[in-house]
Scaffold this motif. Sequence first.
Motif, PDB file in Angstrom:
ATOM      1  N   GLU A  32       0.921  -1.103  -0.057  1.00 31.57           N
ATOM      2  CA  GLU A  32       0.029   0.101   0.152  1.00 31.57           C
ATOM      3  C   GLU A  32       0.924   1.173   0.076  1.00 31.57           C
ATOM      4  OE1 GLU A  32      -3.750   2.041   2.436  1.00 31.57           O
ATOM      5  OE2 GLU A  32      -3.069  -0.005   3.090  1.00 31.57           O
ATOM      6  N   ALA A  33       0.709   2.257  -0.879  1.00 30.51           N
ATOM      7  CA  ALA A  33       1.374   3.278  -1.053  1.00 30.51           C
ATOM      8  C   ALA A  33       0.600   4.515  -0.481  1.00 30.51           C
ATOM      9  CB  ALA A  33       1.613   3.899  -2.322  1.00 30.51           C
ATOM     10  N   SER A  42       5.508   7.242   1.589  1.00 31.94           N
ATOM     11  CA  SER A  42       5.328   6.200   2.498  1.00 31.94           C
ATOM     12  C   SER A  42       4.764   5.040   1.721  1.00 31.94           C
ATOM     13  CB  SER A  42       4.728   6.517   3.777  1.00 31.94           C
ATOM     14  OG  SER A  42       3.387   6.823   3.314  1.00 31.94           O
ATOM     15  N   ALA A  43       5.252   3.844   2.267  1.00 29.96           N
ATOM     16  CA  ALA A  43       4.372   2.516   1.649  1.00 29.96           C
ATOM     17  C   ALA A  43       4.582   1.543   2.958  1.00 29.96           C
ATOM     18  CB  ALA A  43       5.085   1.829   0.527  1.00 29.96           C
ATOM     19  N   ALA A 149       8.666   6.548  -4.742  1.00 30.08           N
ATOM     20  CA  ALA A 149       7.958   7.036  -5.905  1.00 30.08           C
ATOM     21  C   ALA A 149       6.608   7.750  -5.494  1.00 30.08           C
ATOM     22  CB  ALA A 149       7.373   5.788  -6.833  1.00 30.08           C
ATOM     23  N   ASP A 150       6.226   7.649  -4.298  1.00 27.64           N
ATOM     24  CA  ASP A 150       5.240   8.211  -3.581  1.00 27.64           C
ATOM     25  C   ASP A 150       5.614   9.611  -3.329  1.00 27.64           C
ATOM     26  OD1 ASP A 150       2.686   8.504  -2.495  1.00 27.64           O
ATOM     27  OD2 ASP A 150       3.352   8.339  -0.305  1.00 27.64           O
ATOM     28  N   ARG A 156      14.844   5.907 -12.265  1.00 35.48           N
ATOM     29  CA  ARG A 156      14.899   5.403 -13.636  1.00 35.48           C
ATOM     30  C   ARG A 156      13.731   4.426 -13.416  1.00 35.48           C
ATOM     31  NH1 ARG A 156      19.809   6.513 -11.953  1.00 35.48           N
ATOM     32  NH2 ARG A 156      20.886   7.755 -13.633  1.00 35.48           N
ATOM     33  N   ASP A 157      13.690   3.902 -12.262  1.00 38.65           N
ATOM     34  CA  ASP A 157      12.824   2.464 -12.162  1.00 38.65           C
ATOM     35  C   ASP A 157      12.632   2.263 -10.951  1.00 38.65           C
ATOM     36  OD1 ASP A 157      10.915   0.453 -12.775  1.00 38.65           O
ATOM     37  OD2 ASP A 157      12.133  -0.833 -14.002  1.00 38.65           O
TER      38      ASP A 157
END
Length: 255
Positions: A32-33, A42-43, A149-150, A156-157
């Motif tokens: 869950e992000a 966060s995640a 990412a969040d 890059r990935d």
Amino acid sequence: MGGTPTDLKLIDENGRRIDGRLPEEMRPLKIEAGVLKRADGSAYVEWGNNKVMAAVYGPRECHPRHLQNPERALVQCHYNMASFSVDDRKRPGPDRRSHEISKIISEALTNVVFTEYFPRTSIDVYIEVLQANAGTRCAGLTAASVALADAGVPMRDLVASCAAGKVADTVVVDLNKEEDNFGNADIPVGYVPRTGEIVLLQMDGDLSQEQFEKGLGMAVEACKKVSVLQRDALKRRYAAKADEGAEPTEIREGA
Ligand code: UDP
């Protein structure tokens, strides 16, 4: 690692593992992000009996200042296991193991973050293991990538992570605690699906070259499945954010 108690059968006559899984089968994984309001990103990850939270702050001014790099950001991971996360209470505070795990996760993430965009800053990644059942570095790295990412950190990935190993002479993925304790080897892997790079690789135990290559291949396949779930978690997060945006803004009394 170590000797197997005589009554513990790690692989049964049908080729099933102690929790009923097949060799290439991962434990159930939920991601869950955006679970924490105060962090920039966060995640939360539940992976088998592991429960791991990751929070990201930054890019922000790097402290202590002597660590600042005028050309790039520093990705600093802080891995911590809660004292209640394991059977025997874990002594609180950093130890050799948590330093090692923080270092390898920082290095894995540095490979994917565009650190050159944010000179002199620090991107701080906090990983808190609430419940541990082997594979927490993989769960932590998987959660940290989603949290970055969040937070909107350009990458890059995402790094996806999963371990392979050997139990009762069989190469398997995603070892649980019994398999980690009584198996013969453990190879945590961090994988970047877009480029095919391996950004984390460790090995603990005994494997022939053939078994190692088989294990690495199985871990990479598992990482590809992890990567799909990471992306799904972020898509759900963005869909929820879009819904929030459509709602009327909060009206505060006296405002
Ligand atoms: N563990 C424990 N006490 C500790 C450290 C680890 O009980 O002080 C357990 C915990 O369940 C952890 C497992 O041993 O997940 C395997 O630890 P390892 O160092 O192999 O790292 P991990 O597999 O969690 O990345």
